[in-house]
Design an enzyme around this catalytic site. Structure first.
Site, PDB file in Angstrom:
ATOM      1  CG  PHE A   1       2.161   9.573  -4.104  1.00  5.39           C
ATOM      2  CD1 PHE A   1       3.371   8.450  -3.469  1.00  5.39           C
ATOM      3  CD2 PHE A   1       2.566  10.398  -4.644  1.00  5.39           C
ATOM      4  CE1 PHE A   1       4.876   8.763  -3.678  1.00  5.39           C
ATOM      5  CE2 PHE A   1       4.386  10.758  -4.993  1.00  5.39           C
ATOM      6  CZ  PHE A   1       5.161  10.031  -4.250  1.00  5.39           C
TER       7      PHE A   1
ATOM      8  NE  ARG B   1       0.476  10.525  -8.238  1.00  6.78           N
ATOM      9  CZ  ARG B   1      -0.541  10.308  -9.048  1.00  6.78           C
ATOM     10  NH1 ARG B   1      -1.483  10.224  -9.668  1.00  6.78           N
ATOM     11  NH2 ARG B   1       1.001  10.201 -10.106  1.00  6.78           N
TER      12      ARG B   1
ATOM     13  NE  ARG C   1      -5.266   0.823  -3.055  1.00  4.33           N
ATOM     14  CZ  ARG C   1      -6.362  -0.718  -2.957  1.00  4.33           C
ATOM     15  NH1 ARG C   1      -6.491  -0.857  -1.569  1.00  4.33           N
ATOM     16  NH2 ARG C   1      -7.065  -1.274  -4.125  1.00  4.33           N
TER      17      ARG C   1
ATOM     18  CB  THR D   1       5.062  13.383 -11.257  1.00  2.00           C
ATOM     19  OG1 THR D   1       4.744  12.734  -9.230  1.00  2.00           O
ATOM     20  CG2 THR D   1       3.144  13.376 -11.049  1.00  2.00           C
TER      21      THR D   1
ATOM     22  CD  GLU E   1      -1.389   4.829  -6.330  1.00  2.00           C
ATOM     23  OE1 GLU E   1      -1.564   5.601  -5.758  1.00  2.00           O
ATOM     24  OE2 GLU E   1      -1.192   5.014  -7.853  1.00  2.00           O
TER      25      GLU E   1
ATOM     26  CG  PHE F   1      -1.081  -1.062   1.310  1.00  2.00           C
ATOM     27  CD1 PHE F   1      -2.876  -1.702   0.991  1.00  2.00           C
ATOM     28  CD2 PHE F   1      -1.547  -1.738   2.787  1.00  2.00           C
ATOM     29  CE1 PHE F   1      -3.201  -2.870   0.829  1.00  2.00           C
ATOM     30  CE2 PHE F   1      -2.299  -3.049   2.715  1.00  2.00           C
ATOM     31  CZ  PHE F   1      -3.340  -3.383   1.501  1.00  2.00           C
TER      32      PHE F   1
END
Length: 783
Positions: free
Chosen positions: A358, A324, A356, A456, A726, A242
């Site tokens: 992020f 993110r 999970r 990313t 996710e 996770f």
């Protein structure tokens, strides 16, 4: 609005897109699945245990380890002075996260020394005998203290488009507020564990429970002061990750490797659950500030957002996580004018890390709070406000980071789900039920998800694979992805079986190893099948082409005329079994091994400018949740959930449905029952199942209806599938908003409850009390 017509072909397949059993399912239920702790212990094994800090921030004045060394069974004790290389296990490699603290500690639970003993029990008992003298330093234990100090672990990010300040100022309506979002413990079933075996010339083989074998390899080499090739990291499977084993496995693996290297004996570390939770980082908790301007219809004109996060004592992945969060501060909605900023704040607590989603889930929660606030301010159905702010197809389709959306499926998907779940009818029935004034109140909410797929950190968007075909036609496959229960391996097997047209039973997945596939990326960002599936397919295509050319030359027919059919090759009208062709190719000295490589096309990201195209595509979904709360106890239950989720052309619908169900329940736990608590001394008080409540089987929705949106990905992904690891977690935002809707009933739906997650019974009772009091004041003023 109907869904747009698919733009990608629907390719006919045999082994892909079918429901196939997880390759380890029978082993899981029979107990035969082998994890790191199940590996037979070699002779001379040393068991390790960290000695931990009891202070959140202090200088280490003196460390007396005499009693530790003298304890029964202890073979050696190691400190920072014993590290031959760089004492840094951090993901960023910037020297801010030591394996063992040298001169100061920065959180309660930070490792200071390492005990190696003949038994695990002896190591654990000895580790508690140290006498450490501290010189206490000021500690920043929460977001407020760190914000006041403006102490960040890395450079914040700002996304900007348009003129948000003036747009908000000129909007007919404005509101602002703050939202606190709790963190989350990963609570993987298999805890952190590593086993290191010393080899020749300083080499070390480490079996580690990690999502990122290559990073573990690099950290071990850094700690030992050796080249990367001296460390091999291997993994068969994890018992859950996770995100908690993306960087957090580094320290445990490095500790085992260090002891193995210095003593010449095998070494193993497996902390108990309490130490695991006390040492490792969590999902980041956030404080989100927002200002929004909007019109009478609820359409947003401009927003300003600040996402402040508890990063912990070191950088770890807090920069990318908070980035993110900003990438998803819009969730599914178009902001004509927007400014969003991150604030990754240093606190003297565990260094928070990947989990999970992020950062994406926290970003979406801020967006959904604003939508909810607007709906209550205008006395509108929140779903109407959501629909009015969705991205457009050809206009209103630029994200805050300047990426243009080309494939937004949400307008049609939401309409289909709302109809399928009878959202309008059930909402009216729930309002009527709540009007009776009982102590049980119900609520309903429909929330969407738009989640960007790609790392990313652009260089991570690559993968490799190694494929061997043996003379009997059986196949061994290595790839860089890690199996943690999500079904990655069975999907890769399906892909290779489809490419070679052989039975999946002929394919054996070898353990993930840095010695077989180098320079791998983490199995994270929902990219495991996207990246490794393409790499494995490319390896299989190389062999397929090689075999076709050989068979064509042997039969004196054009290579283009050779076709692969289930179990055989059709060559000049003759069906030749796959294994026969392979043996013939071997006899003709044709290479039967190939590598495969894949890199995600088209993506780019310029962080300094806050613009680019960081995501290859987006996964979409929506959920309708119905909840009930008890006004006397604050207890809540999720009664029914309807989900419609976009997995593209699913590689394995059975696996994907399981991921959606599991992701939703994990997200529901984060938003309702899982609460992390630190005391004023910086000690984590919720460090065991007795004090930290993950969802139980009885907490799952009583009525759980999950459906896949059957349409291929418009982008050229592996068999036109979409990532599914996710995005489903964020569907659980509907559960939080359903509970909020139930709370709002006590104020006749005139006031936004501002229910911050986790919505524990205490939080629900507090929200009920606030809404009730505010409603009373409002009624008194009206009189």
């Amino acid at each position: 609005m109907p869904l747009p017509e698919p733009t990608a072909p629907d390719e006919k397949t045999i082994y892909v897109a079918g429901a196939r059993v997880h390759d380890s399912a029978h082993k899981h239920v029979s107990g035969e699945a082998r994890y790191v702790d199940d590996i037979a212990e070699p002779a001379g094994l040393l068991h390790l245990c960290f000695g931990l800090s009891s202070m959140p921030h202090a200088r280490l004045d003196a460390i007396d380890l005499g009693a530790v060394r003298a304890a029964p069974g202890v073979v050696a004790v190691f400190t920072a002075a014993d590290v031959p290389g760089d004492n840094d296990i951090g993901a960023m490699g910037i020297g801010d996260e030591p394996l063992l603290a040298a001169d100061r500690v920065q959180y309660v639970g930070q490792p200071i020394f390492l005990v190696a003993a003949e038994t695990r029990d002896a190591a654990r008992r000895a580790a508690r005998l140290a006498r450490i003298t501290y010189d206490e330093l000021p500690a920043q234990l929460d977001i407020e203290a760190a914000r006041a100090a403006r102490d960040t672990v890395c450079t914040p990010l700002t996304l900007r488009r348009g003129e948000p300040k003036s747009a908000i100022a000129q909007a007919p309506h404005r509101l602002s507020g703050r939202m606190r979002i709790g963190g989350q413990e990963h609570f993987y079933l298999e805890g952190q564990v590593a086993l290191a075996l010393p080899g020749e010339d300083g080499d070390v083989l480490v079996h580690a429970s990690t999502q990122h074998p290559t990073e573990v390899q690099h950290v071990i080499a850094r700690i030992l002061g050796q080249a990367n090739h001296s460390a091999t990291v291997e993994l068969r499977r994890m018992g859950g990750g996770f995100g908690g084993k993306e960087t957090q496995a580094n320290g445990f693996a490095a500790a085992a490797a260090l002891v193995a290297r210095l003593t010449g004996r095998p070494a193993k570390i497996r902390p108990d659950r309490d130490d695991d939770m006390i040492i490792t980082g969590k999902r980041h908790d956030f404080d989100v500030g927002y200002k929004v301007g909007f019109d009478e219809q609820g359409r947003i004109h401009g927003v300003e957002l600040e996402y402040a996060a508890r990063a912990g004592f070191s950088a770890d992945l807090s920069g990318p996580v908070t980035d993110r969060a900003l990438f998803h501060c819009d969730n599914a909605y178009f902001y004509p004018h927007v400014e969003a900023s991150s604030l990754p704040l240093r606190t003297h607590t565990q260094s928070n890390t990947a989990f999970r989603g992020f950062g994406g889930p926290q970003g979406m929660l801020g967006a959904e709070r604003m939508i909810e606030e607007i709906a209550y301010a205008l006395d509108l159905d929140p779903l109407d406000v959501r629909r009015r702010n969705l991205y457009g197809a050809t206009e209103r389709n630029i994200t805050p980071y300047h990426q243009t959306l080309h494939d937004d499926l949400l307008p049609g998907l939401i309409d289909e789900l709302a109809l399928r779940a009878d959202y309008a009818g059930r909402r009216a029935e729930i309002r009527a039920f709540n009007a009776r004034g009982t102590t049980i109140r119900r609520g309903i909410a429909l929330t969407p998800v738009k989640f960007g797929i790609s790392f990313t950190n652009t260089p991570y968007n690559q993968a490799g694979a190694l494929l061997h075909v043996y003379r009997d036609g059986s196949v061994q496959l290595n790839h860089g992805g890690c199996e943690m229960g999500q079904g990655l391996h069975v999907k890769i097997v399906q892909i290779v079986a489809e490419t070679l047209q052989i039975d999946p039973a002929q394919i054996r997945l070898a353990p993930t190893s840095t010695g077989k596939v180098p320079n791998t990326s983490a199995t994270a960002a929902s990219s495991g099948a996207d990246l490794n599936g393409m790499a494995a397919r490319n390896a299989a295509l190389t062999l397929r082409t090689r075999l076709a050319e050989f068979a064509a030359e042997r039969a004196q027919v054009p290579a283009a005329s050779v076709t692969f059919e289930p179990g055989h090759l059709r060559v000049g009208g003759e069906a030749i079994p796959f294994g026969v062709v392979v043996e013939q190719a071997y006899q003709a000295r044709v290479a039967l091994s190939a590598t495969g490589f894949y890199r995600t096309p088209r993506i780019n990201w310029n962080r300094s400018e806050g613009r680019g195209e960081p995501f290859f595509y987006f996964a979409y979904g929506a959920a309708v949740a119905e909840a009930a709360i008890d006004l006397l106890t604050g207890e809540s239950r999720i009664l029914r959930v309807d989900i419609l989720h976009d997995a593209g052309r699913s590689l394995n619908p059975a696996i994907d449905l399981g991921q959606i169900e599991g992701g939703f329940v994990q997200g529901m736990g984060w938003l309702t029952s899982e609460e992390l608590v630190w005391d004023r001394q910086g000690r984590l008080r919720t460090h065991a199942p007795s004090t930290y409540k993950i969802p139980a089987c009885s907490d799952r929705p009583r009525d759980f209806r999950v459906h896949l949106l059957e349409r291929p990905n418009r982008e050229e992904t592996i068999y036109r599938s979409k990532a599914v690891g996710e995005p489903p977690l964020m569907l659980a935002i509907s559960a939080l908003h359903a509970i909020s809707d139930a709370v709002a009933s006590v104020g006749n739906y005139k006031l936004c409850p501002r229910l911050d997650p986790p919505a524990t019974p205490e939080a629900i009772l507090d929200a009920v009390e606030r809404v009730t009091a505010a409603a009373s004041v409002r009624e008194a003023a009206a009189e």
